[in-house]
Enzyme design. Structure first.
Site, mmCIF file in Angstrom:
data_model
loop_
_atom_site.group_PDB
_atom_site.id
_atom_site.type_symbol
_atom_site.label_atom_id
_atom_site.label_comp_id
_atom_site.label_asym_id
_atom_site.label_seq_id
_atom_site.Cartn_x
_atom_site.Cartn_y
_atom_site.Cartn_z
ATOM 1 N N ALA A 10 0.822 -1.218 0.000
ATOM 2 C CA ALA A 10 0.000 0.000 0.000
ATOM 3 C C ALA A 10 0.851 1.262 0.000
ATOM 4 C CB ALA A 10 -0.928 -0.005 1.220
ATOM 5 N N GLY A 12 4.421 3.719 -1.168
ATOM 6 C CA GLY A 12 4.859 4.353 -2.413
ATOM 7 C C GLY A 12 5.510 3.378 -3.381
ATOM 8 N N ILE A 13 6.557 2.690 -2.930
ATOM 9 C CA ILE A 13 7.265 1.768 -3.820
ATOM 10 C C ILE A 13 6.419 0.526 -4.078
ATOM 11 C CG2 ILE A 13 9.290 0.249 -3.977
ATOM 12 C CD1 ILE A 13 10.855 2.479 -2.458
ATOM 13 N N ASP A 32 -0.044 -5.837 3.668
ATOM 14 C CA ASP A 32 0.216 -4.553 4.327
ATOM 15 C C ASP A 32 -0.650 -4.497 5.593
ATOM 16 O OD1 ASP A 32 1.485 -1.730 2.785
ATOM 17 O OD2 ASP A 32 0.556 -1.556 4.764
ATOM 18 N N ASP A 41 0.310 -7.533 10.334
ATOM 19 C CA ASP A 41 1.289 -6.680 11.014
ATOM 20 C C ASP A 41 2.597 -7.450 11.113
ATOM 21 O OD1 ASP A 41 2.856 -5.169 12.637
ATOM 22 O OD2 ASP A 41 1.439 -5.082 14.316
ATOM 23 N N LEU A 42 3.589 -7.053 10.313
ATOM 24 C CA LEU A 42 4.847 -7.798 10.257
ATOM 25 C C LEU A 42 5.811 -7.406 11.374
ATOM 26 C CD1 LEU A 42 5.306 -7.784 6.375
ATOM 27 C CD2 LEU A 42 4.401 -9.602 7.837
ATOM 28 N N GLY A 71 8.371 -1.506 5.402
ATOM 29 C CA GLY A 71 9.403 -0.890 6.228
ATOM 30 C C GLY A 71 8.918 0.419 6.801
ATOM 31 N N SER A 112 18.518 -0.441 1.660
ATOM 32 C CA SER A 112 18.559 1.016 1.516
ATOM 33 C C SER A 112 20.018 1.442 1.412
ATOM 34 C CB SER A 112 17.936 1.665 2.761
ATOM 35 O OG SER A 112 18.363 2.998 2.904
ATOM 36 N N TYR A 149 17.298 2.406 11.674
ATOM 37 C CA TYR A 149 16.859 2.170 10.286
ATOM 38 C C TYR A 149 18.035 1.713 9.421
ATOM 39 C CZ TYR A 149 14.958 3.077 5.625
ATOM 40 O OH TYR A 149 14.551 2.942 4.314
HETATM 41 P P1 NAD Z 1 5.928 3.794 2.408
HETATM 42 O O1 NAD Z 1 5.830 4.286 3.797
HETATM 43 O O2 NAD Z 1 5.252 4.546 1.334
HETATM 44 O O3 NAD Z 1 5.461 2.270 2.327
HETATM 45 C C1 NAD Z 1 5.782 1.326 3.324
HETATM 46 C C2 NAD Z 1 4.611 0.392 3.464
HETATM 47 O O4 NAD Z 1 4.935 -0.549 4.512
HETATM 48 C C3 NAD Z 1 3.323 1.113 3.889
HETATM 49 O O5 NAD Z 1 2.252 0.786 3.010
HETATM 50 C C4 NAD Z 1 3.075 0.604 5.287
HETATM 51 O O6 NAD Z 1 1.688 0.513 5.635
HETATM 52 C C5 NAD Z 1 3.748 -0.761 5.248
HETATM 53 N N1 NAD Z 1 4.046 -1.210 6.623
HETATM 54 C C6 NAD Z 1 4.571 -0.466 7.626
HETATM 55 N N2 NAD Z 1 4.607 -1.181 8.759
HETATM 56 C C7 NAD Z 1 4.088 -2.389 8.466
HETATM 57 C C8 NAD Z 1 3.861 -3.557 9.228
HETATM 58 N N3 NAD Z 1 4.135 -3.606 10.560
HETATM 59 N N4 NAD Z 1 3.322 -4.645 8.634
HETATM 60 C C9 NAD Z 1 3.007 -4.594 7.305
HETATM 61 N N5 NAD Z 1 3.213 -3.500 6.513
HETATM 62 C C10 NAD Z 1 3.745 -2.427 7.099
HETATM 63 O O7 NAD Z 1 7.489 3.691 2.096
HETATM 64 P P2 NAD Z 1 8.292 3.351 0.758
HETATM 65 O O8 NAD Z 1 9.220 4.467 0.527
HETATM 66 O O9 NAD Z 1 7.395 2.864 -0.295
HETATM 67 O O10 NAD Z 1 9.194 2.159 1.327
HETATM 68 C C11 NAD Z 1 9.179 0.813 0.838
HETATM 69 C C12 NAD Z 1 10.482 0.174 1.268
HETATM 70 O O11 NAD Z 1 11.566 0.872 0.639
HETATM 71 C C13 NAD Z 1 10.749 0.243 2.773
HETATM 72 O O12 NAD Z 1 11.345 -0.971 3.215
HETATM 73 C C14 NAD Z 1 11.741 1.368 2.892
HETATM 74 O O13 NAD Z 1 12.543 1.246 4.041
HETATM 75 C C15 NAD Z 1 12.513 1.184 1.623
HETATM 76 N N6 NAD Z 1 13.266 2.370 1.207
HETATM 77 C C16 NAD Z 1 12.633 3.547 0.991
HETATM 78 C C17 NAD Z 1 13.376 4.661 0.625
HETATM 79 C C18 NAD Z 1 12.765 6.009 0.399
HETATM 80 O O14 NAD Z 1 13.513 7.013 0.343
HETATM 81 N N7 NAD Z 1 11.454 6.122 0.269
HETATM 82 C C19 NAD Z 1 14.762 4.545 0.451
HETATM 83 C C20 NAD Z 1 15.378 3.315 0.667
HETATM 84 C C21 NAD Z 1 14.612 2.228 1.036
#
Ligand code: NAD
Length: 265
Positions: A10, A12-13, A32, A41-42, A71, A112, A149
């Site tokens: 759900a 961004g990525i 999610d 809930d992971l 994450g 990351s 993190y």
């Molecule tokens: P985001 O916050 O848009 O998406 C993260 C998703 O994880 C959310 O939909 C959230 O509901 C879900 N989530 C959070 N806690 C959870 C749980 N306990 N159980 C199940 N789902 C859970 O963030 P994003 O930027 O799309 O990040 C995706 C991944 O990419 C993450 O692992 C993040 O650490 C990694 N990442 C992101 C970036 C960045 O700059 N955005 C950079 C490097 C790595």
């Protein structure tokens, strides 16, 4: 066409990746804490176990691809470690039997570039993660979510490299790799995007802009596809040059653990 599970679907990525994979005709099962086919809930062992059972039911016990992407960045360092490292590892390990039933199976964890761009990460926490000691890791998580993190993401990258080469993985025809994105414009970093863009020498971004979720989705789709058939244990950085700017000569590095092999002799 295959069945692909995405955790963090759900976000961004995750959302961009599901759209990208759907374009290729894949069926996506999202996981999610909200807005997903499987709500789980992971952060807890119970939630992870429930997720594995629910995914098995939803897919008939067979999947072809997996993105372990759930994450968080904060505010609680213990939760950061539990979700980013232990949640991801439990997801990859727990869904491995389903991947073993799939075709050209491939799993990708989202690490990351904080793993190599944040200075002085605590070795004790890395060891507790890789030692599979969640209670100790939570004790050592400290008070700074940013350090927790980056450390969780470094440990995850190392776990992928250690694990991918084993009999359960590439020895069974299942590829396991990681991606290490830099700053990507998603809800995760929305509150800090401008601040991070302006860190200067502490966190240079040579490309001059944040990444887009769709760019990460493209790499994930490639690593999941048979086109990436030689990838095993790779940690692929995609960060507009930040890691190269800070660590140009840190990798590749010379092999100090094995005898020299007779290239050119
Ligand atoms: P985001 O916050 O848009 O998406 C993260 C998703 O994880 C959310 O939909 C959230 O509901 C879900 N989530 C959070 N806690 C959870 C749980 N306990 N159980 C199940 N789902 C859970 O963030 P994003 O930027 O799309 O990040 C995706 C991944 O990419 C993450 O692992 C993040 O650490 C990694 N990442 C992101 C970036 C960045 O700059 N955005 C950079 C490097 C790595």
């Amino acid at each position: 066409m295959g069945t692909i599970v995405i955790t963090g679907s759900a976000g961004g990525i995750g959302q961009a990746t599901r759209e990208r994979l759907a374009l290729n005709g894949h069926e996506v099962i999202g996981v999610d804490i909200r807005d997903a086919e499987v709500i789980a809930d992971l952060s807890t062992p119970e939630g992870r176990t429930e997720m594995i059972g629910a995914v098995a039911t939803a897919t008939g016990g067979r999947i072809d691809g997996l993105v372990a992407g759930a994450g968080i960045t904060g505010p609680d360092p213990e939760q950061v470690v539990s979700i980013n490292y232990f949640g991801a590892v439990a997801t990859v390990e727990g869904l491995r039997p389903l991947l073993a039933q799939g075709t050209d199976a491939s799993a990708v964890a989202i690490s990351s570039n904080s793993s190599t761009t944040v200075a002085d990460l605590p070795n004790g926490l890395i060891d507790a993660c890789l030692g599979d000691n969640e209670a100790q890791a939570r004790e050592l998580a400290g008070s700074d979510p940013g350090t927790a993190y980056a450390t969780s993401k470094l440990a995850l990258a190392r776990w992928v490299r250690r694990t991918a080469i084993g009999g359960d993985w590439i020895g069974s025809g299942i590829r396991l790799n990681a991606v290490a994105p830099g700053l990507i414009d998603t809800p995760l970093v929305a509150d800090n995007l401008d601040m991070i863009m302006n860190l200067g020498d502490v966190y240079p971004i040579p490309i001059g802009r944040p990444g887009r979720a769709a760019e990460v989705a493209n790499l994930l789709a490639f690593l999941l596809s048979p086109d990436a058939s030689l990838f095993c244990g790779s940690v692929v950085f995609m960060d507009g040059g930040s890691d190269a700017a800070l660590n140009a000569d840190a990798w590749p590095t010379t092999n100090t653990t094995a005898e020299r092999w007779p290239i050119g002799d």
